[in-house]
Design a protein around this motif. Structure first.
Motif, PDB file in Angstrom:
ATOM      1  N   ASP A 159       1.336  -1.214   0.234  1.00 13.07           N
ATOM      2  CA  ASP A 159       0.157   0.094   0.016  1.00 13.07           C
ATOM      3  C   ASP A 159       0.774   1.100   0.127  1.00 13.07           C
ATOM      4  OD1 ASP A 159      -2.954   0.711   0.880  1.00 13.07           O
ATOM      5  OD2 ASP A 159      -1.288   2.279   1.484  1.00 13.07           O
ATOM      6  N   LYS A 160       0.386   1.866  -0.696  1.00 11.35           N
ATOM      7  CA  LYS A 160       1.361   3.457  -0.981  1.00 11.35           C
ATOM      8  C   LYS A 160       1.346   4.230   0.710  1.00 11.35           C
ATOM      9  CE  LYS A 160      -1.901   6.825  -2.635  1.00 11.35           C
ATOM     10  NZ  LYS A 160      -3.570   6.081  -2.388  1.00 11.35           N
ATOM     11  N   LYS A 161       0.459   3.830   1.443  1.00 12.37           N
ATOM     12  CA  LYS A 161       1.362   4.374   3.459  1.00 12.37           C
ATOM     13  C   LYS A 161       2.763   3.388   3.213  1.00 12.37           C
ATOM     14  CE  LYS A 161      -3.468   5.759   4.323  1.00 12.37           C
ATOM     15  NZ  LYS A 161      -4.409   5.359   2.998  1.00 12.37           N
ATOM     16  N   GLN A 162       2.896   2.097   3.277  1.00 12.86           N
ATOM     17  CA  GLN A 162       3.746   2.302   3.300  1.00 12.86           C
ATOM     18  C   GLN A 162       5.037   1.866   3.108  1.00 12.86           C
ATOM     19  OE1 GLN A 162       1.536  -2.355   2.531  1.00 12.86           O
ATOM     20  NE2 GLN A 162       3.184  -2.836   3.643  1.00 12.86           N
ATOM     21  N   LEU A 163       5.348   2.586   1.853  1.00 17.56           N
ATOM     22  CA  LEU A 163       6.358   3.772   1.143  1.00 17.56           C
ATOM     23  C   LEU A 163       7.298   4.220   2.283  1.00 17.56           C
ATOM     24  CD1 LEU A 163       4.358   4.603  -2.552  1.00 17.56           C
ATOM     25  CD2 LEU A 163       6.407   2.697  -1.953  1.00 17.56           C
TER      26      LEU A 163
END
Ligand code: KG4
Ligand code: ZN
Length: 355
Positions: free
Chosen positions: A85-89
């Motif tokens: 998920d982009k929040k994990q980047l």
């Protein structure tokens, strides 16, 4: 007084256990996005723009427009393939240059916006440095060179020999003064009536031909620099001359012509590499760029291992051609050193390694 706000997002605590880098490459005619977890590639999506085929070369304005259409779906696909998920980047790495300005601007603007939106660091990457550091992507099937080594990038846009002393300590020893080696393949192919990009087709036909059938004069260029424009002209005059005598000359001799062109180009590259090895005393040679796929150069490097005691390295083909995974590995190495960029950073069409 007002100041433009150009924040650099630096995480308070670097989470060294779970580093996920989203990388974006848009320097020429491939729109690519990749997700890396440390040195490992979780996804590497490349949208190759077919539109240029009908023009026989890359049309900058069309490339830029196609990047605008491709970038969102390509990034989406890279994240979903990686199951991230982009929040994990942890950070976003992007190609700053060198390349076509209109193409670079698409990737640069996208990366800057996403980094601002997610409040994560932005990492600028030099495309030429990335071709070389692609050798450090984790891949069980290939070996990794040790420092120092010679990096030779051979593609449709570049021909460069670099002394690589460390990840971020590189010295350009020589480069092409005019056409890139891939252009030499593609333009020769065009003279033979082969479609763009003609490099792979010259290679395919060359394997059935006699490399010594038609000798072409090699350019004389000082030091470790290259020149390929004279070769293209020599091939053009040769073909015009032969066609006057026999209109079916190309058709009847295609394999021999391709083998002779390929043999000349490979000899030019190998002569300079031998010179570079002699000059530096470094005999580890790592190649990259689309022309690394060429069977002639691969064979010549294997022979040099036996005859000259070199150690040679070729990355997996998907990391040789333009791709975002190579941008991601540089992003990861820079992330570990906290080499982050300000959000005011701009694309740089002419961007030399080390500048
Ligand atoms: O690195 P790349 O995918 O794109 C850039 O130019 O940056 O390289 C593309 C170039 C083209 O010129 C293509 O003709 C050449 O690589 N190429 C080859 C072979 N495969 C790709 N040239 C000779 N032999 C090949 N097998
Ligand atoms: Zn490239």
């Amino acid at each position: 007084m007002f100041y433009l706000c150009t924040p650099i997002f630096i995480p308070n605590l670097l989470n060294e256990d779970n580093i996920f880098i989203l990388a974006i490459e848009s320097s020429c005619d491939d729109t690519s996005a990749a997700v890396l977890s440390h040195r490992k590639v979780l996804s590497n999506v490349v949208a190759t723009q077919q539109i240029h085929e009908e023009y026989g070369g890359v049309v900058p304005e069309l490339a830029s427009r196609a990047h605008q259409q491709n970038i969102v779906p390509v990034v989406h696909q890279a994240l979903s393939k990686a199951n991230i998920d982009k929040k994990q980047l942890s950070a976003i790495a992007f190609t700053r240059g060198p390349g076509l300005m209109g193409s670079l601007l698409v990737g640069t603007s996208f990366a800057k916006s996403l980094s601002l939106g997610l409040q994560i660091p932005l990492i600028e990457v030099n495309h030429m440095q990335a071709h070389i550091l692609a050798h450090f992507i984790e891949d069980e099937a290939t070996k990794t060179p040790q420092f120092p080594f010679l990096g030779m990038t051979i593609s449709g846009g570049h021909t460069q020999i670099v002394l690589v002393k460390d990840y971020f300590d590189m010295e350009i020893l020589g480069e092409s003064l005019d056409d890139a080696v891939g252009e030499a393949f593609d333009k020769s192919a065009k003279l033979l009536g082969l479609p763009y990009p003609g490099g792979p087709l010259i290679d395919k036909n060359a394997q059935l031909g006699n490399p010594k059938a038609f000798p072409f004069t090699k350019p004389r260029v000082d030091g470790l620099n290259f020149s390929f424009s004279g070769l293209k002209t020599a091939i053009l005059y040769f073909i015009q001359r032969e066609i006057k005598k026999n209109p079916d000359f190309i058709h009847e001799n295609l394999n021999d012509i391709c083998a002779s062109i390929q043999c000349t180009i490979v000899e030019i590259l190998m002569d300079k590499l031998k010179k570079a090895v002699k000059q530096t005393g470094v005999s580890q040679v790592a190649i990259g760029g689309g022309v690394s796929a060429n069977s002639g150069i691969r064979k010549a490097l294997k022979n040099a291992e036996v005859s000259h005691g070199w150690r040679t390295y070729v990355p997996k083909f998907e990391y040789c051609t333009d791709n975002a995974a190579m941008i991601g590995i540089v992003g990861y190495l820079k992330f570990k050193e906290k080499q982050f960029s300000a959000s005011s950073i701009t694309a740089k069409a002419r961007y030399t390694i080390g500048s």
